[in-house]
Design an enzyme around this catalytic site. Structure first.
Site, PDB file in Angstrom:
ATOM      1  N   ARG A   1      -7.453  -0.676   1.315  1.00 36.56           N
ATOM      2  CA  ARG A   1      -7.947  -1.955   0.758  1.00 36.56           C
ATOM      3  C   ARG A   1      -8.405  -1.782  -0.686  1.00 36.56           C
ATOM      4  O   ARG A   1      -8.348  -2.725  -1.471  1.00 36.56           O
ATOM      5  CB  ARG A   1      -9.062  -2.495   1.670  1.00 36.56           C
ATOM      6  CG  ARG A   1     -10.263  -1.616   1.789  1.00 36.56           C
ATOM      7  CD  ARG A   1     -11.104  -1.919   3.036  1.00 36.56           C
ATOM      8  NE  ARG A   1     -10.531  -1.371   4.262  1.00 36.56           N
ATOM      9  CZ  ARG A   1     -11.070  -1.514   5.469  1.00 36.56           C
ATOM     10  NH1 ARG A   1     -12.186  -2.194   5.630  1.00 36.56           N
ATOM     11  NH2 ARG A   1     -10.493  -0.981   6.524  1.00 36.56           N
TER      12      ARG A   1
ATOM     13  N   ASP B   1      -2.609  10.281   3.530  1.00 38.46           N
ATOM     14  CA  ASP B   1      -3.989   9.859   3.754  1.00 38.46           C
ATOM     15  C   ASP B   1      -4.717  10.889   4.609  1.00 38.46           C
ATOM     16  O   ASP B   1      -4.615  10.888   5.836  1.00 38.46           O
ATOM     17  CB  ASP B   1      -3.997   8.480   4.441  1.00 38.46           C
ATOM     18  CG  ASP B   1      -5.417   7.963   4.685  1.00 38.46           C
ATOM     19  OD1 ASP B   1      -6.366   8.545   4.109  1.00 38.46           O
ATOM     20  OD2 ASP B   1      -5.557   6.978   5.430  1.00 38.46           O
TER      21      ASP B   1
ATOM     22  N   LYS C   1       0.857  -1.188   0.000  1.00 36.63           N
ATOM     23  CA  LYS C   1       0.000   0.000   0.000  1.00 36.63           C
ATOM     24  C   LYS C   1       0.889   1.231   0.000  1.00 36.63           C
ATOM     25  O   LYS C   1       1.679   1.430   0.927  1.00 36.63           O
ATOM     26  CB  LYS C   1      -0.901   0.000   1.251  1.00 36.63           C
ATOM     27  CG  LYS C   1      -1.623   1.336   1.512  1.00 36.63           C
ATOM     28  CD  LYS C   1      -2.499   1.283   2.768  1.00 36.63           C
ATOM     29  CE  LYS C   1      -3.036   2.677   3.123  1.00 36.63           C
ATOM     30  NZ  LYS C   1      -3.889   2.671   4.343  1.00 36.63           N
TER      31      LYS C   1
ATOM     32  N   GLU D   1      -9.289   3.473   2.477  1.00 36.52           N
ATOM     33  CA  GLU D   1      -8.833   3.541   1.084  1.00 36.52           C
ATOM     34  C   GLU D   1      -7.774   2.503   0.749  1.00 36.52           C
ATOM     35  O   GLU D   1      -7.637   2.098  -0.406  1.00 36.52           O
ATOM     36  CB  GLU D   1      -8.302   4.953   0.791  1.00 36.52           C
ATOM     37  CG  GLU D   1      -6.842   5.222   1.192  1.00 36.52           C
ATOM     38  CD  GLU D   1      -6.577   5.153   2.689  1.00 36.52           C
ATOM     39  OE1 GLU D   1      -7.542   5.225   3.466  1.00 36.52           O
ATOM     40  OE2 GLU D   1      -5.401   5.018   3.081  1.00 36.52           O
TER      41      GLU D   1
ATOM     42  N   LYS E   1     -10.131  12.884   8.087  1.00 38.11           N
ATOM     43  CA  LYS E   1      -9.606  12.544   9.412  1.00 38.11           C
ATOM     44  C   LYS E   1      -9.587  13.782  10.290  1.00 38.11           C
ATOM     45  O   LYS E   1      -9.484  14.894   9.778  1.00 38.11           O
ATOM     46  CB  LYS E   1      -8.156  12.040   9.267  1.00 38.11           C
ATOM     47  CG  LYS E   1      -8.012  10.638   8.725  1.00 38.11           C
ATOM     48  CD  LYS E   1      -6.536  10.229   8.702  1.00 38.11           C
ATOM     49  CE  LYS E   1      -6.374   8.847   8.126  1.00 38.11           C
ATOM     50  NZ  LYS E   1      -6.984   7.778   8.932  1.00 38.11           N
TER      51      LYS E   1
ATOM     52  N   ASP F   1       1.803   6.558   5.423  1.00 40.48           N
ATOM     53  CA  ASP F   1       0.788   5.605   4.964  1.00 40.48           C
ATOM     54  C   ASP F   1       1.200   4.859   3.687  1.00 40.48           C
ATOM     55  O   ASP F   1       0.435   4.065   3.142  1.00 40.48           O
ATOM     56  CB  ASP F   1      -0.551   6.321   4.780  1.00 40.48           C
ATOM     57  CG  ASP F   1      -1.738   5.405   4.994  1.00 40.48           C
ATOM     58  OD1 ASP F   1      -1.561   4.365   5.666  1.00 40.48           O
ATOM     59  OD2 ASP F   1      -2.831   5.712   4.485  1.00 40.48           O
TER      60      ASP F   1
HETATM   61  N1  BES Z   1      -3.972   4.675   7.012  1.00 42.86           N
HETATM   62  C1  BES Z   1      -5.066   4.424   7.877  1.00 42.86           C
HETATM   63  C2  BES Z   1      -4.715   3.467   9.026  1.00 42.86           C
HETATM   64  C3  BES Z   1      -3.694   3.961  10.013  1.00 42.86           C
HETATM   65  C4  BES Z   1      -4.089   4.617  11.158  1.00 42.86           C
HETATM   66  C5  BES Z   1      -2.355   3.700   9.825  1.00 42.86           C
HETATM   67  C6  BES Z   1      -3.148   5.042  12.073  1.00 42.86           C
HETATM   68  C7  BES Z   1      -1.420   4.125  10.739  1.00 42.86           C
HETATM   69  C8  BES Z   1      -1.807   4.789  11.866  1.00 42.86           C
HETATM   70  C9  BES Z   1      -6.214   3.800   7.083  1.00 42.86           C
HETATM   71  O1  BES Z   1      -6.317   4.199   5.772  1.00 42.86           O
HETATM   72  C10 BES Z   1      -7.481   4.212   7.753  1.00 42.86           C
HETATM   73  O2  BES Z   1      -7.766   5.373   7.748  1.00 42.86           O
HETATM   74  N2  BES Z   1      -8.200   3.248   8.295  1.00 42.86           N
HETATM   75  C11 BES Z   1      -9.432   3.516   8.958  1.00 42.86           C
HETATM   76  C12 BES Z   1     -10.421   2.467   8.533  1.00 42.86           C
HETATM   77  C13 BES Z   1     -11.816   2.741   8.984  1.00 42.86           C
HETATM   78  C14 BES Z   1     -12.387   3.948   8.267  1.00 42.86           C
HETATM   79  C15 BES Z   1     -12.678   1.518   8.696  1.00 42.86           C
HETATM   80  C16 BES Z   1      -9.148   3.422  10.459  1.00 42.86           C
HETATM   81  O3  BES Z   1      -8.387   2.578  10.887  1.00 42.86           O
HETATM   82  O4  BES Z   1      -9.708   4.241  11.187  1.00 42.86           O
HETATM   83 ZN    ZN Z   2      -4.572   4.827   4.885  1.00 38.23          ZN
HETATM   84 MN    MN Z   3      -7.472   5.979   5.560  1.00 39.14          MN
END
Ligand code: BES
Ligand code: ZN
Ligand code: MN
Length: 491
Positions: free
Chosen positions: A340, A259, A254, A338, A266, A277
């Site tokens: 996935r 992000d 990825k 995003e 966020k 990310d």
């Molecule tokens: N890149 C993030 C996950 C992440 C969070 C990596 C903190 C490193 C540190 C990912 O794209 C994300 O935003 N995931 C969401 C998924 C949710 C919306 C189902 C998450 O984990 O909140």
């Molecule tokens: Zn992400």
């Molecule tokens: Mn994300």
């Protein structure tokens, strides 16, 4: 960019110790049986080593740790570093000792009396890994790391054993440099450019631009990048060190260069961390660097999806439905899930075009993974117990934390969508597992597959044994070892 500390392996030369400049390091076994080098230093300093190792502080010193004698009378050196280490250290302890040397040496040149101590290659690896800093964007640079001269009983043997380990260290540094880079510098275009640099090591590098991705039908990947000014790209890196026609191991990463969450924005606090990310793609790049540098006798193909997740008038909306390259439709309920969407298309493409023997994907995929395992372990998901077992063993040997997590139908059911074949989130419970379950839908039957959620381990806020805070390069060593254990021809 932080360069690897220069390491040389030379025969033991006790005569040179009295006049050696910089620092001298020597290993002292817990039973205090002094090596020839230590005895010589003790004599030159009129017993300073014996006094130090007779102290209470020495008794309390942990194995693999160093104690320093500064400006010892009788030597030209500015310090002697005494490192507590058995003569036959376990590999992880040898690495720890190397890391301790890197910390005490800093920018000074250091002469290391390795003599007949075991695992000199792991000592060298520890020295190389802990000697890392990222000050590209500071106007005042830190002093570069000093050289290390390793005096060994069998320098040629030590050097030969260390060569592949130092190749891996270079791969780890490559990963860290990518992950530490801010997103205004490491755009998708700059990322692809740096990967093209792997051609110098003999890696075949192909860059697929948006037009080609659209033609392939990668609508899931493309929808993530459509709100950004930076063009989405897929970069394919092929290392063909194995037998011709042998199916490769495919590594998929990825590479979200930043992000924001997209329209499902966020919160502001901590958003700056999302420069990391692209950590999965960074590890894939580091492994390709390592296997090419050490000329691994294996076929390995790395594929990374490079995109930026931004909100804008052209961004994908919550509720949009996209068709993946596989043909399955996805309801994008949350634009912040995003990763996935990027991986599913790259994984499908990898299976269609590279016909791999096995597939491993890596991603900073979910915050839920950090809630589950903290920063100590990556989450490991797999459809193949033997493959997962080999990986877990490799990670254990390298002391890179990894913990197997479950998959199951009930988790898959959480991805049901009223309008499309699936939605891209499964709700709050088991967030790391439902993300893995989403990816599993894009793994063909009989394809051995491992998914590594590295959200907690790719980048950390405190210094680690083998890395300063920031990007760790987690996984490069474990994957390199997995490749040599399972995919490499032995001669
Ligand atoms: N890149 C993030 C996950 C992440 C969070 C990596 C903190 C490193 C540190 C990912 O794209 C994300 O935003 N995931 C969401 C998924 C949710 C919306 C189902 C998450 O984990 O909140
Ligand atoms: Zn992400
Ligand atoms: Mn994300």
């Amino acid at each position: 960019m932080a360069e690897l500390r220069a390491l040389t392996f030379v025969p033991v030369d006790l005569e040179s110790l009295a006049t050696a400049e910089g620092r001298i390091a020597v290993f002292i076994t817990p039973d205090l049986k002094l090596s020839a080098g230590a005895r010589r230093l003790n004599r030159l300093t009129k017993g300073a080593l014996a006094r130090a190792t007779g102290s209470e502080a020495w008794d309390k010193l942990g194995e693999g740790k160093a104690m320093s004698l500064n400006w010892p009378a009788g030597l030209q050196a500015q310090a002697v570093d005494l490192v507590k280490l058995p003569r036959r250290p376990a590999p992880d302890l040898a690495r720890k000792a190397g890391a301790a040397l890197a910390l005490s040496a800093g920018s000074s040149a250091v002469t290391v009396l390795v003599e007949g101590t075991g695992r000199p290659e792991e000592i060298a690896l520890g020295l190389a890994l802990r000697g890392y800093g990222f000050d590209d964007h500071k106007t005042k640079k830190g002093d570069p790391f000093g050289t290390a001269t390793l005096m060994c009983t069998k320098p040629d043997e030590a050097e030969a054993a260390a060569a592949p380990r130092l190749a891996v260290a270079e791969g780890v540094h490559f990963t860290r440099n990518l992950v530490n880079e801010p997103a205004n510098i490491l755009t998708t275009t700059e990322f692809a450019k740096r990967l093209e640099g792997l051609r110098d090591l003999g890696v075949e590098v192909e860059v697929l631009e948006e037009k080609a991705l659209a033609k392939l039908g990668m609508r899931a990947l493309l929808c993530v990048g459509q709100g950004s000014e930076s063009p989405s790209k897929v970069v394919i890196m092929r290392w063909k060190g194995g037998a011709k026609g042998d199916a490769p191991l495919a590594l998929i990463g990825k590479g979200v260069v930043f992000d924001t969450g997209g329209i499902s924005l966020k919160p502001a606090a901590g958003m700056e961390d999302m420069t990391m990310d692209m950590g999965g793609a960074g590890v894939v790049a580091g492994v390709m660097h390592a296997v090419a540098k050490r000329k691994a006798k294996a076929n390995v193909v790395g594929l990374v999806g490079l995109v930026e997740n931004m909100p804008s008038g052209s961004a994908v909306r919550p509720g949009d439905v996209v068709t993946s390259m596989k043909g399955d439709t996805i309801e994008v309920v949350n634009t912040d899930a995003e990763g996935r969407l990027v991986l599913c298309d790259v994984m499908w493409h990898a299976q269609e075009t590279e016909k791999p023997a096995a597939m491993i994907d890596l991603a900073t995929l979910t915050g839920a993974c950090i809630i589950a395992l903290g920063h100590e372990n990556a989450a490991v998901y797999s459809n193949d117990d033997s493959f997962a077992g080999t990986f877990l063993k490799a990670a254990e040997t390298e002391r890179e934390g990894a913990w197997r997590m479950p998959l199951g139908q009930a988790y898959d059911d959480m991805l049901k969508s009223p309008v499309a074949d699936m939605k891209n989130i499964g709700g709050r419970p088991a967030g790391s597992i439902t993300a893995a379950q989403f990816l599993k839908r894009f793994v063909k039957d009989d394809m051995p597959w491992i998914h590594l959620d590295i959200a907690g381990v790719a980048h950390v806020k405190s210094d680690q044994e083998l890395s300063p805070k920031g990007a760790t390069g987690w996984g490069v060593r474990a994957l390199d070892r997995l490749i040599s254990d399972r995919f490499e021809a032995k001669d």
